[in-house]
Design a protein around this motif. Structure first.
Motif, PDB file in Angstrom:
ATOM      1  N   ARG A  57     -12.253   6.131  -5.425  1.00  0.00           N
ATOM      2  CA  ARG A  57     -11.301   5.793  -4.362  1.00  0.00           C
ATOM      3  C   ARG A  57      -9.876   6.174  -4.763  1.00  0.00           C
ATOM      4  N   PHE A 104      -0.756   9.562  -3.685  1.00  0.00           N
ATOM      5  CA  PHE A 104      -1.624  10.581  -4.296  1.00  0.00           C
ATOM      6  C   PHE A 104      -2.588  11.124  -3.243  1.00  0.00           C
ATOM      7  N   ALA A 121       0.299  -7.304  -4.249  1.00  0.00           N
ATOM      8  CA  ALA A 121       0.710  -8.354  -3.316  1.00  0.00           C
ATOM      9  C   ALA A 121      -0.396  -9.392  -3.315  1.00  0.00           C
ATOM     10  N   GLY A 166       0.854  -1.185   0.000  1.00  0.00           N
ATOM     11  CA  GLY A 166       0.000   0.000   0.000  1.00  0.00           C
ATOM     12  C   GLY A 166       0.886   1.229   0.000  1.00  0.00           C
TER      13      GLY A 166
HETATM   14  C1  LIG Z   1     -12.471  10.508  -2.347  1.00  0.00           C
HETATM   15  C2  LIG Z   1     -11.875  10.438  -0.987  1.00  0.00           C
HETATM   16  C3  LIG Z   1     -11.869  11.576  -0.183  1.00  0.00           C
HETATM   17  C4  LIG Z   1     -11.325  11.527   1.082  1.00  0.00           C
HETATM   18  N1  LIG Z   1     -11.320  12.662   1.840  1.00  0.00           N
HETATM   19  C5  LIG Z   1     -10.766  12.621   3.077  1.00  0.00           C
HETATM   20  C6  LIG Z   1     -10.682  13.786   3.857  1.00  0.00           C
HETATM   21  O1  LIG Z   1     -11.093  14.870   3.425  1.00  0.00           O
HETATM   22  N2  LIG Z   1     -10.146  13.702   5.088  1.00  0.00           N
HETATM   23  C7  LIG Z   1      -9.660  12.518   5.579  1.00  0.00           C
HETATM   24  O2  LIG Z   1      -9.165  12.497   6.702  1.00  0.00           O
HETATM   25  N3  LIG Z   1      -9.710  11.395   4.855  1.00  0.00           N
HETATM   26  C8  LIG Z   1     -10.250  11.420   3.615  1.00  0.00           C
HETATM   27  N4  LIG Z   1     -10.287  10.277   2.869  1.00  0.00           N
HETATM   28  C9  LIG Z   1      -9.788   9.027   3.470  1.00  0.00           C
HETATM   29  C10 LIG Z   1      -8.278   8.880   3.336  1.00  0.00           C
HETATM   30  O3  LIG Z   1      -7.883   9.041   2.020  1.00  0.00           O
HETATM   31  C11 LIG Z   1      -7.892   7.524   3.862  1.00  0.00           C
HETATM   32  O4  LIG Z   1      -8.291   7.422   5.210  1.00  0.00           O
HETATM   33  C12 LIG Z   1      -6.404   7.257   3.788  1.00  0.00           C
HETATM   34  O5  LIG Z   1      -5.941   7.397   2.496  1.00  0.00           O
HETATM   35  C13 LIG Z   1      -6.116   5.865   4.322  1.00  0.00           C
HETATM   36  O6  LIG Z   1      -4.770   5.556   4.153  1.00  0.00           O
HETATM   37  P1  LIG Z   1      -4.329   4.059   3.896  1.00  0.00           P
HETATM   38  O7  LIG Z   1      -2.869   4.075   3.730  1.00  0.00           O
HETATM   39  O8  LIG Z   1      -4.933   3.196   4.926  1.00  0.00           O
HETATM   40  O9  LIG Z   1      -5.055   3.682   2.542  1.00  0.00           O
HETATM   41  P2  LIG Z   1      -4.898   4.292   1.092  1.00  0.00           P
HETATM   42  O10 LIG Z   1      -4.406   5.674   1.183  1.00  0.00           O
HETATM   43  O11 LIG Z   1      -6.187   4.065   0.398  1.00  0.00           O
HETATM   44  O12 LIG Z   1      -3.787   3.406   0.439  1.00  0.00           O
HETATM   45  C14 LIG Z   1      -3.958   2.018   0.292  1.00  0.00           C
HETATM   46  C15 LIG Z   1      -3.300   1.579  -0.986  1.00  0.00           C
HETATM   47  O13 LIG Z   1      -3.013   0.208  -0.884  1.00  0.00           O
HETATM   48  C16 LIG Z   1      -3.125  -0.362  -2.177  1.00  0.00           C
HETATM   49  N5  LIG Z   1      -3.338  -1.802  -2.024  1.00  0.00           N
HETATM   50  C17 LIG Z   1      -4.346  -2.433  -1.384  1.00  0.00           C
HETATM   51  N6  LIG Z   1      -4.185  -3.742  -1.442  1.00  0.00           N
HETATM   52  C18 LIG Z   1      -3.041  -3.971  -2.121  1.00  0.00           C
HETATM   53  C19 LIG Z   1      -2.337  -5.144  -2.514  1.00  0.00           C
HETATM   54  N7  LIG Z   1      -2.784  -6.345  -2.211  1.00  0.00           N
HETATM   55  N8  LIG Z   1      -1.199  -4.991  -3.203  1.00  0.00           N
HETATM   56  C20 LIG Z   1      -0.732  -3.768  -3.522  1.00  0.00           C
HETATM   57  N9  LIG Z   1      -1.348  -2.643  -3.183  1.00  0.00           N
HETATM   58  C21 LIG Z   1      -2.490  -2.740  -2.487  1.00  0.00           C
HETATM   59  C22 LIG Z   1      -4.304   0.334  -2.794  1.00  0.00           C
HETATM   60  O14 LIG Z   1      -4.190   0.314  -4.189  1.00  0.00           O
HETATM   61  C23 LIG Z   1      -4.182   1.739  -2.204  1.00  0.00           C
HETATM   62  O15 LIG Z   1      -3.603   2.645  -3.124  1.00  0.00           O
HETATM   63  C24 LIG Z   1     -10.798  10.310   1.583  1.00  0.00           C
HETATM   64  C25 LIG Z   1     -10.809   9.169   0.774  1.00  0.00           C
HETATM   65  C26 LIG Z   1     -11.324   9.221  -0.504  1.00  0.00           C
HETATM   66  C27 LIG Z   1     -11.324   7.999  -1.330  1.00  0.00           C
END
Ligand SMILES: Cc1cc2nc3c(=O)[nH]c(=O)nc-3n(C[C@H](O)[C@H](O)[C@H](O)COP(=O)(O)OP(=O)(O)OC[C@H]3O[C@@H](n4cnc5c(N)ncnc54)[C@H](O)[C@@H]3O)c2cc1C
Ligand SMILES: Cc1cc2nc3c(=O)[nH]c(=O)nc-3n(C[C@H](O)[C@H](O)[C@H](O)COP(=O)(O)OP(=O)(O)OC[C@H]3O[C@@H](n4cnc5c(N)ncnc54)[C@H](O)[C@@H]3O)c2cc1C
Ligand SMILES: CC(C)(COP(=O)(O)OP(=O)(O)OC[C@H]1O[C@@H](n2cnc3c(N)ncnc32)[C@H](O)[C@@H]1OP(=O)(O)O)[C@@H](O)C(=O)NCCC(=O)NCCS
Ligand SMILES: CC(C)(COP(=O)(O)OP(=O)(O)OC[C@H]1O[C@@H](n2cnc3c(N)ncnc32)[C@H](O)[C@@H]1OP(=O)(O)O)[C@@H](O)C(=O)NCCC(=O)NCCS
Lengths: 554, 554
Positions: free
Chosen positions: A133, A39, A80, A7
Motif C-alpha cells: 500500500r 508518493f 492523527a 493524509g
Molecule cells: C499498489 C497500488 C497501486 C495503485 N494503482 C493505481 C492505479 O494504477 N490507478 C489508480 O487510479 N489508482 C491506483 N491506486 C489507488 C490510488 O493510489 C488511491 O486511490 C489514492 O492514492 C487514494 O488517495 P487517498 O488520498 O484517498 O489515499 P492515499 O493516497 O492512500 O493517502 C492516504 C494517506 O493517509 C495516511 N493516513 C491514514 N490515516 C491516518 C492517520 N490517522 N493519521 C495520519 N495519516 C493517516 C496514510 O498513511 C496514507 O499515506 C493504487 C494503489 C496502490 C496501493
C-alpha cells in the motif's frame, strides 16, 4: 483560517497545494502517518521488477520541496489519533518521539485512504506474506526479495493491484501464481473479456487458479504452502495478499461522523461530512456512481485528485452557495496486463444485469489503426447500453489503443451520449493512429443496428447454454471460409461461406431458428442481413464471433 | 430500386456496402473512373518509403471480393460523363473500350472526391512534377523513383499530404525540402504549435522554406530548378505538388445541381443535393462546421465514411421524415510528423479570431503518462475556448498520446462540453497510460482558472510584441531555477526562483505590470498566485512558458 489535512498523499497533498494557491494566508497543516507524503502509490508495483528502477522516483515531491513551494506545515511520521469535534481539535502523535499534541482547526480534511483487507485466514501471520500500500510495504517486499531470493511467488487476489504485482514478480524472474476466488480476474470486467487476459497471462507462464479461495497458509522451513479450498496446494517463497481494500474510517467513526451503508465516510455533493467543518475525499469516502446512481466505493487516484481540487475550494468557500459540486465517479480504470491494456468505464454487463435494467451488450474486434499500416493490433471492445441507446459502460482489451477508446467512451458517458452519438463521433484519423471508421464508431454502428432491429445478436453464454442443453433446437451456420472452419468451429455448425451464401440459400432448412457466426461478427452480420431478407425470420448473429466464444469457453 | 453511385472509394464503396446490407433487392451500380475501387487513399504516401511495403495492401477490397460479398455491379475504368436529371440517366464511358452507355437510376449518389490543385505556374508541366491522389499517381511516382533514382525531393505544400510525402521521401533516403507559402506548415494549427513540428522536421534534416511561394520551375538536363518568389532556388530531382484539393464538381455543375459559395456541391442535412433524387457525400460536398456553424470543406476520410452510411439510409428512406441527419463536421485530424503526432479538432485560435468571437487560449505541456514510469513523453496541448467556457478547439503535439487527448476533446466538443467539464473528466489512469491528473484535466484546470479570474495569462505573441516595442513597460520575472535561467531566458528577465519568491517579494518594484514565466507555465502560475495575493495587482503568466515562447520565436 487554519486547516488540518489528515493524509498526505493523493487527496491530501493535492488539496494542500490547491488550498495554498487559493489562499496565501491560510495556515495549512498536513499530517501523514507514514514517512513520506505525496508518493506514487500507483507506481509501487513497478519497482519490484525494476521497471521503475529508482526508488526515489516514487517520491513525487519531497517534504522539503513541498514546504518550500507551498509553505505547508508538513508533519510526516505523525498519526492523527482522534478528533474532538466540539473543540475543533485533533490529537496527534509524533511516531518518532511518541509525543502527543493537540492541534486546533477551523476546517479539517480527511484523506486517510484505505486499508488493505487482511482476513483472519489461519497462517496469515507468516513472515512470507506481504501487502502493498505504501513505501514501507514496498521496502519490506524489496528487502525480502533481496535477502531470501524467492523463486515462487503467489499473489492472492486477481484485482488490479494483485495483477500488477504478479506481472512485476514475473518480470523479475519469479515463477508466479495468481489465486482468485471469483471465476475470473479483473473484477470490473465481464467473463468473456477477462478471458482474454487469462489466455494472455497463461501464455506468459503465469499460473492462474480461478474460482478458488485460500483455506489456510502453512509455513515450512524454507517455503510456505498455500492450501486452497479446492484442496489444491501451492508452494510459495513469497506471498502477496491483495484481495482488496476497505475505507480507512477509524478516525471518522470514533469522532461520530456519519458513515454510509457500504462502509465509507458519508459526504454530501460538496464533499462535506456530517460535520460542517469536516470534509473528506479519496478512498475513504462513498461516492455516487454516475451511471447507476448508486453509492459506490471507487478507490482510484483520478477521483481522489479531482475531489481534492474541488474540496479545497469548498473548504474556503464563504457559504454552500459558493461551493462546487462533485458529480460522482464512474470507475474508469485501466491496467497493464503484460502486453495488453485492459480498460473499462461505467458499468459492466453483470452490474447492469444485477440492477435489473433492460440492456443490450455487443462485442466488436477492431484494429487499433488501419490494417494496411504496419503494427495494427486488435482491440476487443464490449459496449453495454440501454434500450434507449444510453451508454452504460464499455470494456476494451488490446495491445494498443484500448486506453484511447475507453477514454473517448468515458467522455461520451459523462456527456450522456447514446450509441448513435458514438457512431457519429469525429475522431482523429490517419493510418498510424486509427481508422476512418474508428473502433468506437464501429461499436456505435453495431449497437445502433441492434437497437433499431436491423441486427439480432446472441451472446456467447446464451449460445453455449443452447449448445449444451438443446443443440437440436437451432441451426448453426459458420459463414467463415472452409479453411477457417477446418481449423476449429462450433459443434454442429455447418459451413456456408459468406460469399456463397446467396447461391446456397436452398441448402438451409426453414424449420428452426438460425444462428450464424463468423470470426469476429462482421461477416456474420452481413450473412444475417442476407438471410433476414431472404425469408428466414428467426436469425441471430453471435456477437464477438467465434473468437469471443472460444476465449470465453476455453 | 436502381441506384447508381459515382466514385468507388471512401464514400462510394462504403455507401454501396451499407445499401446492400439494408436492401438485398436493390440494383446497385458502382462507377469508378480509376482502375481500383475501395483503395486506401490515406495509405498511399507510406508506400513511397516502404513503410507499407506491399502495394497490394493498399487495395482494401478488390472488385471481385466486393462483388462476391455485396452483389454490386462494379464498373471500374468507367467514367460518368454527364447526368440527365430529367430522364434520370447517367452517360458512362468505358475507358478501355471507349464505348459509351446510358444507365438509368432511381437514386444517384455522387462521391467523386476532390481534384488536386494545379495552378498555371510556369514550368508546371515538367515530367519531374507529380501529384498524389490515387494508385496510378502512386505508380507513376514509384516508377520515377525506380528509374531515375532521384536524390533531392521537393514537396510544394506543407499540408497533411505534403508532409506525409516529405516524410516518406526522407525515410527512403532522399534529401527532402518542403516549400510552404504560409508562415507555417500544418494549416489547421496555430503558429506556435506548428513551430514544434518545424523544429522536429529540421532536426530530421528536412529543409523548410516557409512564407515563400514557387514562382516557376525550370527543367535542366538531369534536374529541375524550383524558383521561389523570394529569389531562392532549389534543385530537385523529383517534385510533388501538394498545395491542396478542390471539390470535384464538374458532373454536378454540368447537371445544374446547386453548388455552394465555397465551391462544393450543396447538400441539405440529409445529404441530398438540390435534385431530390441525387445525393452527395465526401470531399465533393460542403458541410457545416459544427463549431463555427459556417460552411466548410473538410476533405477527410472519417467524415466521408460516416456521411456514406447516413446517405445510404436516406437514399432508401420512404420520405424525408425517415431520413437521418448529418450534423456537420469539425475537422478532427491527425498527422504523423516523423516521431511526432500532430492532432487537432474544432477551431484553432486564428480561426476563432477571424470569426471575431471573444475567446481565450491556453497552452500546457504535460507528460503522456506518469513521469515516474519510463517512457513518458511530453504533449503540448493548446485549448481554445469561449468566455462561457465552451470548448472551440484543441491542438496537441507529442511523441505519444496526442491522438488520445484530441479524440477525448473532440468527443467533448461534440457534446458541447465546457472547460469545467474537461477538468472533471474521469479518464483511465494507471502509470503506463496516463496521469491521475490527465493532460486533458490539466488543460481544463488551467482554462477554468483563466475564466474565473484566478489566473491571468499572456500569450507568447503579445509578450513578444511588448518586448520588441516597449520592454520598459513591464517587469519580467523568470521563476525557474538559476540553472535554467543561466542556459537561456527572455531578454530583460530577472530571475527569482519560485521557491524563494515569498522571501524575495521586497526586491520586486511595484510600479509596472509584472509578467512571470517558467518553463511550461505551472511554476509561473504558482508564482502568479503568490504575487496576486501579496499586493501586486497587475500580474500575468506566460501561457505555455518559455518553452512555447522559444519554439514560436525560433
Ligand atoms: C499498489 C497500488 C497501486 C495503485 N494503482 C493505481 C492505479 O494504477 N490507478 C489508480 O487510479 N489508482 C491506483 N491506486 C489507488 C490510488 O493510489 C488511491 O486511490 C489514492 O492514492 C487514494 O488517495 P487517498 O488520498 O484517498 O489515499 P492515499 O493516497 O492512500 O493517502 C492516504 C494517506 O493517509 C495516511 N493516513 C491514514 N490515516 C491516518 C492517520 N490517522 N493519521 C495520519 N495519516 C493517516 C496514510 O498513511 C496514507 O499515506 C493504487 C494503489 C496502490 C496501493
Ligand atoms: C495521399 C492522401 C492521403 C490522405 N490521408 C488521409 C488521412 O490520413 N486521413 C483522412 O481522414 N483523410 C485522408 N485523405 C483524404 C481521404 O482519402 C478523402 O477524404 C476520402 O477518400 C474522400 O472520399 P470520397 O469518396 O469523397 O473521395 P475519393 O475517396 O477520392 O473517391 C472518389 C472517386 O471518385 C472517382 N470519380 C470522380 N469523378 C468520377 C467520374 N466522373 N466518374 C467515375 N468516377 C469518378 C475518382 O476516380 C475517385 O476514385 C488522404 C487523401 C490522399 C489523396
Ligand atoms: C472496404 C469498404 C467498402 C468497407 O465498407 P463497410 O462495409 O461499410 O465497412 P466495414 O467493413 O468496416 O464494416 C462496417 C459494417 O460492419 C458492421 N460490423 C463491423 N464489425 C462488426 C462486428 N464485430 N459485428 C457485427 N457487425 C460488425 C458495422 O455495423 C457496419 O455495418 P453497418 O454500416 O451496416 O452498420 C470501405 O470502407 C472502403 O472502401 N474503404 C477503403 C476506402 C477508404 O475508406 N479510403 C479512405 C481511408 S484510407
Ligand atoms: C504532487 C502533488 C502534491 C501535486 O499536486 P498539484 O499541485 O495539485 O498538481 P500539479 O503539480 O499537477 O499541478 C496542477 C496545478 O497546476 C496548474 N497547471 C498545470 N500545468 C500548468 C501550466 N502549464 N500552466 C499553468 N498552470 C498549470 C493547474 O491548473 C493546477 O492548478 P489548480 O489546481 O490550482 O488549477 C500531488 O499531485 C501528489 O501528491 N501526487 C502524488 C500522490 C498521488 O497522486 N498518488 C496517486 C497517483 S500515483
Amino acid at each position: 483560517m487554519k486547516i488540518i489535512i489528515i493524509g498526505g498523499v493523493a487527496g491530501g497533498a493535492t488539496a494542500a497545494a490547491r488550498l495554498r494557491r487559493s489562499d496565501e494566508q491560510a495556515e495549512i497543516v498536513l499530517i501523514e502517518r507514514g514517512p513520506y507524503i505525496s508518493f506514487a502509490n500507483c507506481g509501487l508495483p513497478y519497482h519490484i521488477s525494476g521497471a521503475i528502477a529508482e526508488r526515489g522516483k516514487l517520491l513525487v515531491t519531497t517534504e522539503a520541496g513541498f514546504t518550500a513551494r507551498y509553505a505547508i506545515d508538513v508533519r510526516s511520521r505523525t498519526e492523527a489519533l482522534s478528533i474532538d469535534r466540539a473543540h475543533k481539535t485533533v490529537t496527534l502523535r509524533n511516531l518518532d518521539s511518541g509525543e502527543e499534541t493537540v492541534e486546533s482547526y477551523d476546517r479539517l480534511l480527511l484523506s486517510p485512504g484505505a486499508e488493505v483487507l487482511k482476513p483472519p485466514i489461519p497462517g496469515i501471520g507468516s513472515p512470507r506474506i506481504f501487502t502493498l500500500r505504501n513505501i514501507p510495504d514496498l521496502d519490506r517486499i524489496m528487502a525480502s526479495l533481496g535477502e531470501n531470493k524467492p523463486r515462487r511467488a503467489v499473489v492472492i487476489g486477481g484485482g488490479f493491484i494483485g495483477l500488477e504485482v504478479a506481472e512485476n514478480f514475473h518480470d523479475r524472474g519469479l515463477f508466479t501464481t495468481v489465486v482468485e476466488g471469483a471465476s475470473h480476474i479483473l473484477p470490473p470486467f465481464d467473463d468473456e473479456m477477462a478471458a482474454i487476459a487469462h489466455a494472455h497471462m497463461r501464455e506468459k507462464q503465469v499460473e492462474l487458479y480461478l474460482g478458488d479461495k485460500v483455506d489456510h497458509f502453512e509455513d515450512r522451513a524454507d517455503h510456505t504452502i498455500v492450501f486452497l479450498a479446492s484442496g489444491k496446494r501451492i508452494q510459495a517463497d513469497i506471498i502477496i495478499l491483495s484481495i482488496g481494500v476497505r475505507p480507512e474510517v477509524k478516525l471518522a467513526r470514533d469522532a461520530g461522523l456519519e458513515l454510509g451503508a457500504i462502509g465509507g465516510i458519508k459526504v454530501d455533493e460538496h464533499l462535506r461530512t456530517s460535520d460542517p467543518a469536516i470534509f473528506a475525499v479519496g478512498d475513504a469516502i462513498e461516492v455516487v456512481n454516475k451511471v447507476s446512481g448508486k453509492t459506490a466505493l471507487i478507490p482510484l487516484a483520478g477521483p481522489a485528485n479531482r475531489q481534492a481540487r474541488i474540496v479545497a475550494d469548498n473548504m474556503l468557500a464563504a457559504d454552500p452557495s459558493a461551493c462546487k459540486k462533485y458529480r460522482g465517479a464512474m470507475g474508469t480504470a485501466i491496467l497493464k496486463v503484460f502486453d495488453l491494456a485492459a480498460a473499462c468505464t461505467g458499468l459492466n454487463e453483470a452490474a447492469v444485469q444485477a440492477l435489473g435494467i433492460p440492456y443490450r451488450a455487443s462485442i466488436t474486434h477492431s484494429g487499433s489503426h488501419a490494417s494496411y499500416y504496419p503494427g495494427s493490433q486488435q482491440i476487443s471492445l464490449k459496449l453495454v447500453y440501454g434500450l434507449d441507446g444510453r451508454v452504460f459502460g464499455a470494456q476494451a482489451i488490446g495491445i494498443d489503443g484500448a486506453d484511447k477508446r475507453i477514454d473517448v467512451i468515458a467522455t461520451a458517458i459523462k456527456a450522456g451520449m447514446t450509441v448513435d452519438d458514438l457512431a457519429d463521433l469525429e475522431l482523429a484519423y490517419a493510418p498510424p493512429f486509427g481508422s476512418a471508421k474508428d473502433p468506437v464508431n464501429v461499436a456505435g454502428y453495431v449497437a445502433s443496428n441492434v437497437l433499431d432491429g436491423s441486427h439480432d445478436i446472441i451472446g456467447w453464454s446464451e449460445l453455449r447454454d443452447i449448445l449444451r442443453d438443446a443443440p437440436d433446437t437451432i441451426e448453426l451456420i459458420d459463414v467463415r471460409t472452409p479453411e477457417e472452419y477446418a481449423i476449429a468451429s462450433l459443434p454442429g455448425a455447418r459451413n456456408i461461406e459468406l460469399n456463397q451464401l446467396r447461391k446456397r440459400l436452398g441448402e438451409i432448412g426453414r424449420g428452426k431458428p438460425l444462428v450464424v457466426f463468423c470470426q469476429v461478427g462482421l461477416r456474420g452480420y452481413v450473412a444475417y442481413r442476407i438471410l433476414k431478407q431472404s425469408g428466414f425470420d428467426e436469425v441471430s448473429n453471435l456477437t464477438g464471433g467465434f473468437k469471443t466464444y472460444a476465449w470465453a469457453t476455453e
